[in-house]
Design a protein around this motif. Structure first.
Motif, short mmCIF file in Angstrom:
data_model
loop_
_atom_site.label_atom_id
_atom_site.label_comp_id
_atom_site.label_asym_id
_atom_site.label_seq_id
_atom_site.Cartn_x
_atom_site.Cartn_y
_atom_site.Cartn_z
N GLY A 23 2.42 0.51 7.32
CA GLY A 23 3.22 0.76 6.13
C GLY A 23 4.19 -0.34 5.79
O GLY A 23 5.37 -0.08 5.52
N GLN A 24 3.73 -1.59 5.80
CA GLN A 24 4.55 -2.71 5.34
C GLN A 24 5.16 -2.35 3.99
O GLN A 24 4.45 -1.93 3.07
N LEU A 25 6.47 -2.49 3.85
CA LEU A 25 7.14 -2.04 2.63
C LEU A 25 7.03 -3.05 1.50
O LEU A 25 6.88 -2.67 0.34
N ASP A 26 7.13 -4.32 1.83
CA ASP A 26 7.10 -5.36 0.80
C ASP A 26 5.68 -5.86 0.59
O ASP A 26 4.80 -5.73 1.45
N GLU A 27 5.46 -6.46 -0.57
CA GLU A 27 4.20 -7.15 -0.80
C GLU A 27 3.99 -8.23 0.26
O GLU A 27 4.95 -8.81 0.78
N TRP A 71 8.83 11.01 2.27
CA TRP A 71 7.90 11.81 3.06
C TRP A 71 6.54 11.89 2.35
O TRP A 71 5.50 11.75 2.98
N GLN A 72 6.55 12.09 1.05
CA GLN A 72 5.30 12.21 0.30
C GLN A 72 4.54 10.89 0.29
O GLN A 72 3.30 10.88 0.34
N ARG A 73 5.24 9.77 0.22
CA ARG A 73 4.54 8.48 0.21
C ARG A 73 3.81 8.26 1.53
O ARG A 73 2.64 7.82 1.52
N PHE A 74 4.45 8.54 2.63
CA PHE A 74 3.77 8.35 3.92
C PHE A 74 2.65 9.38 4.12
O PHE A 74 1.59 9.04 4.63
N ALA A 75 2.89 10.62 3.69
CA ALA A 75 1.83 11.62 3.77
C ALA A 75 0.65 11.22 2.89
O ALA A 75 -0.52 11.35 3.29
N GLY A 76 0.95 10.69 1.70
CA GLY A 76 -0.10 10.25 0.79
C GLY A 76 -0.90 9.09 1.34
O GLY A 76 -2.13 9.02 1.16
N LEU A 77 -0.23 8.16 2.04
CA LEU A 77 -0.95 7.03 2.61
C LEU A 77 -1.81 7.47 3.79
O LEU A 77 -2.94 7.01 3.95
N MET A 111 0.82 -1.20 0.00
CA MET A 111 0.00 0.00 0.00
C MET A 111 0.86 1.26 0.00
O MET A 111 0.57 2.23 -0.70
N ILE A 112 1.95 1.24 0.77
CA ILE A 112 2.84 2.40 0.79
C ILE A 112 3.55 2.54 -0.55
O ILE A 112 3.84 3.65 -1.02
N GLY A 113 3.82 1.40 -1.21
CA GLY A 113 4.50 1.42 -2.48
C GLY A 113 3.67 1.99 -3.63
O GLY A 113 4.21 2.34 -4.68
#
Length: 645
Positions: A481-485, A452-458, A443-445
């Motif tokens: 925010g699990q990074l991997d699938e 910063w934008q990815r976490f703000a976007g999530l 989801m974070i990916g």
């Protein structure tokens, strides 16, 4: 969806109708688990199996050195075979040895077995389902906790990969229960949804290729261990839904496929009986014995295991005869159409029966098309489900959120279109396991931009989701925010909680759940069109969403503002339903969550300055990639324990 490829206490709810027991006697055919399969007595066990075209049927097992002891055909035309074998006790392994009409012998697991031996074994086990339940308070108040006006926030879990022992071994149901209850309590989720725990020989099917419909998988313990799991979560005030698969079953030779040598549970013609997408077999819903098997199974899990509802998998594949088929690979119905009328009648009978027995549970449809009235009563022409996954919202929203920020200006219909049909059904908004596998990324990916934008976007995505009409569902790992699938063979990356952005995201989800519960406007009108209105801005911004959520009273209101770009909006004049002080309940850009700290100092003041036909407006600072929730009343620290502006 699938990967490719003391005395038992009844769970009858406290609000049962007075004629419930009469109804149960009248519909005994929907309680097949009481007579079919293996049932212990003090002196031995009764065995009963349905094999109408068999020449002979016997029982083999650990108690007779796997030498067959014959059963007798029941002389009532039902096609059943039955018999008593002395000395057979709970825990003994067995199979049915069946001679088909052509003289060939087959060894089959019991379709009604309450337990299966651990894989790679495929034998059934005789089992006593006695359990002393201690969740009376939950069961007596479940009708309130699960009302359509109640907050329902669901944490979807695959038990084998949520957490494991350090050496990779599976945890027991009881161990999982204590950890999962603590996690859900801390995160504020009201319910857990378990991906299928019915027995399945191939672990990589995630449980969606079921061979033991009445047996919880032995990978995580005994049936009583699963009962204790549900019991524990109920004692912590957390409901438990079960993912259930009546749409298809695998062709494993030891299971349901051609059970007595003929297509007993499936269709003979592969154009009706074989599922090309999942390489599995399709139930014959036109056969009353098959309908009884499945409806009995639904009642079984709700009664014997106290589950609070069933999420019915792949409903679309049941409704359409041409699902995942090309021209010539399917047979039209009697009217030349593609609708599976037998499946429609089955789903209507299923939901009618379940709700007549358990009016305080939820039947939830995973239905991915625009089939009408899925979550409307059968007497209105609907399928009778209580709620439905909103797959359209999920697809449109994730497509929009995956776009680079600059291009979102031209695609605002993707993120607004859901409100056109938001109240056509009783929707759950799902971000499920299907969205974080097979190359789709985590989801974070999916979020564009730098870290910063990815976490703000999530955080922004979750803020929009939790304030949008509909109940909520989030897959495990997405909360931090699990990074991997996700992969079923490994546990989640819990070490990420030590990183500030991940911990901040988790705090945001916890506070969203708290606000969702604390603000009636965010949950009690999830299925009521009166509860939502778009709010105009004096300066129209296609990438800024502004809307009003209303509760049951005119004083119970929340205003939500979502900025879908990294540029903050200062002094944006937003229409408001009334003048006065509006409290900034949540701000996803707060430093507490990992944001930049842009906000409104805890409140905004609306004046009698009309905008777009609304009587008041306020100048609001909207943070970059941020969600701001304003309430007409403040929330206490108990209602939003971690909120920071």
């Amino acid at each position: 969806m699938k990967p490719h490829l003391q005395q038992e206490e009844k769970s009858t709810p406290s609000i049962q109708r007075g004629d419930l027991q009469v109804h149960r006697r009248a519909s005994h055919h929907h309680r097949q688990f009481e007579v079919m399969g293996a049932h212990c007595t003090e002196k031995g066990t009764w065995f009963t199996v349905w094999a109408p075209t068999a020449r002979n049927v016997g029982v083999i097992g650990s108690f007779n050195h796997w030498n067959s002891q014959p059963l007798q055909r029941v002389d009532d035309g039902s096609g059943r075979w039955s018999g008593f074998i002395a000395g057979v006790r709970s825990g003994d392994c067995y199979k049915f040895r069946i001679q088909n009409a052509w003289g060939h012998w087959m060894d089959k697991a019991d379709p009604y077995a309450f337990r299966m031996e651990p894989a790679p074994g495929t034998a059934s086990q005789v089992w006593d389902l006695s359990h002393h339940w201690t969740d009376q308070e939950w069961m007596q108040t479940r009708w309130q906790r699960q009302a359509h006006t109640a907050p329902i926030s669901i944490y979807e879990v695959h038990l084998g990969s949520w957490q494991r022992e350090e050496d990779g071994r599976f945890l027991n149901y009881r161990e999982l229960a204590n950890r999962l209850a603590t996690h859900c309590h801390n995160m504020g989720f009201t319910h857990v949804e378990l991906m299928p725990v019915t027995e399945h020989p191939f672990y990589g099917s995630w449980g969606y290729q079921t061979t033991g419909y009445y047996a919880p998988t032995s990978r995580y313990g005994t049936p009583q261990d699963l009962m204790a799991f549900v019991d524990t979560l109920h004692q912590q005030g957390i409901g438990v839904f079960l993912d259930w698969v009546p749409s298809h079953f695998p062709a494993d030779p030891h299971a349901l496929a051609r059970f007595d040598g003929t297509a007993l549970y499936e269709h003979e013609d592969p154009r009706r009986g074989f599922h090309p997408e999942w390489n599995s077999l399709i139930f014959n819903y036109g056969r009353y014995e098959v309908r009884d098997f499945l409806i009995s199974n639904a009642l079984f899990w709700l009664e014997k295991y106290h589950f609070d509802g069933l999420r019915v998998d792949a409903v679309a594949s049941m409704l359409y005869l041409d699902y995942a088929r090309r021209q010539g690979e399917w047979i039209p119905n009697q009217h030349g159409g593609r609708e599976n009328h037998d499946a429609v009648r089955f789903l209507q009978d299923l939901n009618t029966t379940v709700y007549s027995h358990f009016p305080d549970v939820h039947m939830i449809a995973e239905e991915s098309t625009a089939w009408p009235a899925v979550s409307r009563p059968v007497e209105w022409g609907g399928l009778g489900f209580g709620m439905k996954w909103n797959m359209g919202w999920m697809n449109d929203t994730l497509r929009y959120m995956s776009r680079p920020h600059f291009y979102r200006h031209w695609h605002n219909d993707d993120v607004r279109f859901s409100m056109v049909y938001a109240f056509h059904e009783n929707f759950i908004l799902p971000l499920s396991h299907d969205e974080v596998v097979y190359g789709k990324g985590s989801m974070i990916g999916k979020q564009p931009g730098d870290e910063w934008q990815r976490f703000a976007g999530l955080r922004n995505l979750y803020g929009y989701m939790w304030s949008h009409p509909g109940k909520k569902l989030l897959f495990m790992g997405c909360e931090f925010g699990q990074l991997d699938e996700w992969h079923h063979d490994r546990t989640l990356d819990w070490h990420l909680w030590a990183r500030p952005y991940h911990a901040g995201l988790a705090r945001w989800v916890a506070d969203l759940n708290a606000a969702y519960r604390g603000l009636n406007a965010l949950h009690c009108t999830d299925f009521d069109g009166h509860g939502f209105s778009w709010l105009p801005c004096e300066r129209h911004e296609t990438t800024v969403l502004t809307f009003l959520r209303r509760g049951r009273s005119e004083q119970d209101m929340a205003v939500v503002i979502c900025n879908m770009t990294p540029e903050p909006r200062h002094a944006l004049r937003v229409a408001m339903p009334e003048p006065g002080t509006w409290h900034e309940i949540l701000n996803s850009d707060a430093a507490f969550y990992g944001g930049s700290g842009v906000g409104n100092m805890g409140r905004v003041h609306a004046t009698a300055h009309p905008v777009g036909g609304w009587p008041a407006s306020a100048l609001v600072t909207v943070p970059p990639l941020g969600t701001v929730i304003l309430s007409s009343r403040p929330l206490s620290n108990q209602e939003v324990p971690h909120a920071r502006q």
